[in-house]
Structures are given as C-alpha cells and as structure tokens.
Design a protein around this motif. Structure first.
Motif, PDB file in Angstrom:
ATOM      1  N   MET A 108       5.225   9.407  17.328  1.00 58.97           N
ATOM      2  CA  MET A 108       4.436  10.110  16.343  1.00 58.97           C
ATOM      3  C   MET A 108       5.178  10.210  15.009  1.00 58.97           C
ATOM      4  O   MET A 108       4.577  10.069  13.962  1.00 58.97           O
ATOM      5  N   THR A 109       6.489  10.474  15.050  1.00 62.05           N
ATOM      6  CA  THR A 109       7.236  10.597  13.806  1.00 62.05           C
ATOM      7  C   THR A 109       7.366   9.262  13.095  1.00 62.05           C
ATOM      8  O   THR A 109       7.447   9.232  11.871  1.00 62.05           O
ATOM      9  N   ILE A 110       7.392   8.184  13.860  1.00 60.51           N
ATOM     10  CA  ILE A 110       7.467   6.851  13.236  1.00 60.51           C
ATOM     11  C   ILE A 110       6.193   6.579  12.449  1.00 60.51           C
ATOM     12  O   ILE A 110       6.242   6.074  11.328  1.00 60.51           O
ATOM     13  N   LYS A 111       5.048   6.935  13.042  1.00 54.60           N
ATOM     14  CA  LYS A 111       3.781   6.747  12.338  1.00 54.60           C
ATOM     15  C   LYS A 111       3.724   7.602  11.075  1.00 54.60           C
ATOM     16  O   LYS A 111       3.292   7.140  10.019  1.00 54.60           O
ATOM     17  N   ALA A 112       4.177   8.835  11.198  1.00 58.14           N
ATOM     18  CA  ALA A 112       4.150   9.738  10.038  1.00 58.14           C
ATOM     19  C   ALA A 112       5.089   9.236   8.945  1.00 58.14           C
ATOM     20  O   ALA A 112       4.749   9.271   7.754  1.00 58.14           O
ATOM     21  N   ALA A 113       6.279   8.765   9.334  1.00 56.07           N
ATOM     22  CA  ALA A 113       7.229   8.255   8.339  1.00 56.07           C
ATOM     23  C   ALA A 113       6.686   6.989   7.682  1.00 56.07           C
ATOM     24  O   ALA A 113       6.833   6.798   6.467  1.00 56.07           O
ATOM     25  N   SER A 114       6.058   6.124   8.465  1.00 56.42           N
ATOM     26  CA  SER A 114       5.478   4.897   7.909  1.00 56.42           C
ATOM     27  C   SER A 114       4.364   5.225   6.923  1.00 56.42           C
ATOM     28  O   SER A 114       4.291   4.647   5.837  1.00 56.42           O
ATOM     29  N   LEU A 115       3.512   6.143   7.313  1.00 58.54           N
ATOM     30  CA  LEU A 115       2.413   6.553   6.432  1.00 58.54           C
ATOM     31  C   LEU A 115       2.948   7.193   5.155  1.00 58.54           C
ATOM     32  O   LEU A 115       2.467   6.898   4.055  1.00 58.54           O
ATOM     33  N   ALA A 116       3.963   8.036   5.297  1.00 56.61           N
ATOM     34  CA  ALA A 116       4.559   8.669   4.120  1.00 56.61           C
ATOM     35  C   ALA A 116       5.180   7.627   3.192  1.00 56.61           C
ATOM     36  O   ALA A 116       5.036   7.707   1.970  1.00 56.61           O
ATOM     37  N   ALA A 117       5.870   6.638   3.765  1.00 54.76           N
ATOM     38  CA  ALA A 117       6.484   5.592   2.950  1.00 54.76           C
ATOM     39  C   ALA A 117       5.430   4.785   2.202  1.00 54.76           C
ATOM     40  O   ALA A 117       5.597   4.465   1.021  1.00 54.76           O
ATOM     41  N   ILE A 118       4.335   4.475   2.883  1.00 57.54           N
ATOM     42  CA  ILE A 118       3.253   3.728   2.240  1.00 57.54           C
ATOM     43  C   ILE A 118       2.644   4.538   1.109  1.00 57.54           C
ATOM     44  O   ILE A 118       2.433   4.024  -0.006  1.00 57.54           O
ATOM     45  N   LEU A 119       2.380   5.810   1.362  1.00 57.80           N
ATOM     46  CA  LEU A 119       1.781   6.663   0.327  1.00 57.80           C
ATOM     47  C   LEU A 119       2.721   6.870  -0.858  1.00 57.80           C
ATOM     48  O   LEU A 119       2.284   6.887  -2.014  1.00 57.80           O
ATOM     49  N   ILE A 120       4.009   7.003  -0.577  1.00 57.06           N
ATOM     50  CA  ILE A 120       4.978   7.158  -1.666  1.00 57.06           C
ATOM     51  C   ILE A 120       5.044   5.891  -2.504  1.00 57.06           C
ATOM     52  O   ILE A 120       5.098   5.958  -3.739  1.00 57.06           O
ATOM     53  N   SER A 121       5.030   4.729  -1.866  1.00 58.45           N
ATOM     54  CA  SER A 121       5.093   3.481  -2.639  1.00 58.45           C
ATOM     55  C   SER A 121       3.834   3.285  -3.468  1.00 58.45           C
ATOM     56  O   SER A 121       3.899   2.808  -4.600  1.00 58.45           O
ATOM     57  N   ILE A 122       2.689   3.676  -2.939  1.00 57.02           N
ATOM     58  CA  ILE A 122       1.434   3.588  -3.700  1.00 57.02           C
ATOM     59  C   ILE A 122       1.482   4.536  -4.899  1.00 57.02           C
ATOM     60  O   ILE A 122       1.077   4.169  -6.010  1.00 57.02           O
ATOM     61  N   ALA A 123       1.991   5.739  -4.690  1.00 61.79           N
ATOM     62  CA  ALA A 123       2.093   6.705  -5.788  1.00 61.79           C
ATOM     63  C   ALA A 123       3.057   6.215  -6.862  1.00 61.79           C
ATOM     64  O   ALA A 123       2.797   6.361  -8.063  1.00 61.79           O
ATOM     65  N   ALA A 124       4.169   5.607  -6.452  1.00 61.64           N
ATOM     66  CA  ALA A 124       5.134   5.086  -7.425  1.00 61.64           C
ATOM     67  C   ALA A 124       4.517   3.946  -8.232  1.00 61.64           C
ATOM     68  O   ALA A 124       4.700   3.862  -9.450  1.00 61.64           O
ATOM     69  N   TYR A 125       3.784   3.066  -7.573  1.00 57.05           N
ATOM     70  CA  TYR A 125       3.119   1.963  -8.269  1.00 57.05           C
ATOM     71  C   TYR A 125       2.097   2.508  -9.269  1.00 57.05           C
ATOM     72  O   TYR A 125       2.036   2.048 -10.410  1.00 57.05           O
ATOM     73  N   ALA A 126       1.315   3.491  -8.840  1.00 55.48           N
ATOM     74  CA  ALA A 126       0.314   4.088  -9.731  1.00 55.48           C
ATOM     75  C   ALA A 126       0.975   4.754 -10.932  1.00 55.48           C
ATOM     76  O   ALA A 126       0.474   4.661 -12.060  1.00 55.48           O
ATOM     77  N   ALA A 127       2.109   5.403 -10.723  1.00 53.24           N
ATOM     78  CA  ALA A 127       2.817   6.051 -11.832  1.00 53.24           C
ATOM     79  C   ALA A 127       3.335   5.010 -12.827  1.00 53.24           C
ATOM     80  O   ALA A 127       3.247   5.217 -14.043  1.00 53.24           O
ATOM     81  N   ARG A 128       3.877   3.898 -12.329  1.00 54.14           N
ATOM     82  CA  ARG A 128       4.359   2.842 -13.237  1.00 54.14           C
ATOM     83  C   ARG A 128       3.214   2.232 -14.024  1.00 54.14           C
ATOM     84  O   ARG A 128       3.330   1.981 -15.226  1.00 54.14           O
ATOM     85  N   GLN A 129       2.080   1.992 -13.369  1.00 52.26           N
ATOM     86  CA  GLN A 129       0.932   1.421 -14.062  1.00 52.26           C
ATOM     87  C   GLN A 129       0.395   2.394 -15.110  1.00 52.26           C
ATOM     88  O   GLN A 129       0.018   1.982 -16.210  1.00 52.26           O
ATOM     89  N   SER A 130       0.348   3.667 -14.785  1.00 48.69           N
ATOM     90  CA  SER A 130      -0.106   4.675 -15.737  1.00 48.69           C
ATOM     91  C   SER A 130       0.794   4.699 -16.965  1.00 48.69           C
ATOM     92  O   SER A 130       0.312   4.760 -18.107  1.00 48.69           O
TER      93      SER A 130
END
Length: 97
Positions: free
Chosen positions: A1-23
């Motif tokens: 369960m923690t692996i799934k949560a960490a993977s999801l968090a990593a994906i969401l963080i990378s998406i947020a970082a990409y969106a911030a750079r594009q903004s």
C-alpha cells in the motif's frame, strides 16, 4: 500500500513541478510580449518632435534592432523532471520499507 501511495505522490509531484515550470515560462513570455508592444507603440510619440528625415533614420535603425531578435536571451526550458525533483523522488523511494 505504501509503495502505491509513494508512486502516486511522486507522479503528482512531477506533474505539479511540470505545471509550475510551464506557468513560469508562459508568464515570462507574456511579460516580454507586453513590454515589446509598449515599446513599439511608444516609438512614434517619442520621436514626433524630430525632423521627418531623422524620424525615418531612427525608425529604420529601431526596426533592424527590434524585429527578428531573440528577446531576453533565455533558452527553452527542458521538458522532464529537474535534478531537484529526481533527488526528492529518490529520497521518497529510500523511505519505502
């Protein structure tokens, strides 16, 4: 369960970082475009007091200088995770039991 949560968090963080750079990139482009439009609009009133021959020479020099030049000297931002993002993701993976 923690692996799934960490993977999801990593994906969401990378998406947020990409969106911030594009903004940030779009905000900088908008600022440069507005500044350029203001400068071009202000040319005629600024040189209105000069003689017609001087106005033509100055406008020719300004056209050569302004149009077709790279604004700001900034290169394109690379797409993908930054080094800092990779570091954070590696630390998250290390914490997984």
């Amino acid at each position: 369960m923690t692996i799934k949560a960490a993977s999801l968090a990593a994906i969401l963080i990378s998406i947020a970082a990409y969106a911030a750079r594009q903004s940030s990139l779009h905000r900088n482009n908008e600022f440069q475009t507005r500044r350029f439009a203001l400068e071009v609009t202000a040319i005629s009133p600024f040189i209105a007091s000069l003689e017609a021959e001087q106005q033509a020479k100055l406008k020719t020099a300004l056209v050569e200088r302004l149009f077709g030049q790279e604004m700001g000297g900034q290169s394109e931002v690379s797409v993908g995770p930054s080094a800092e993002m990779l570091k954070v993701m590696a630390e998250m993976v290390k914490k997984i039991p």
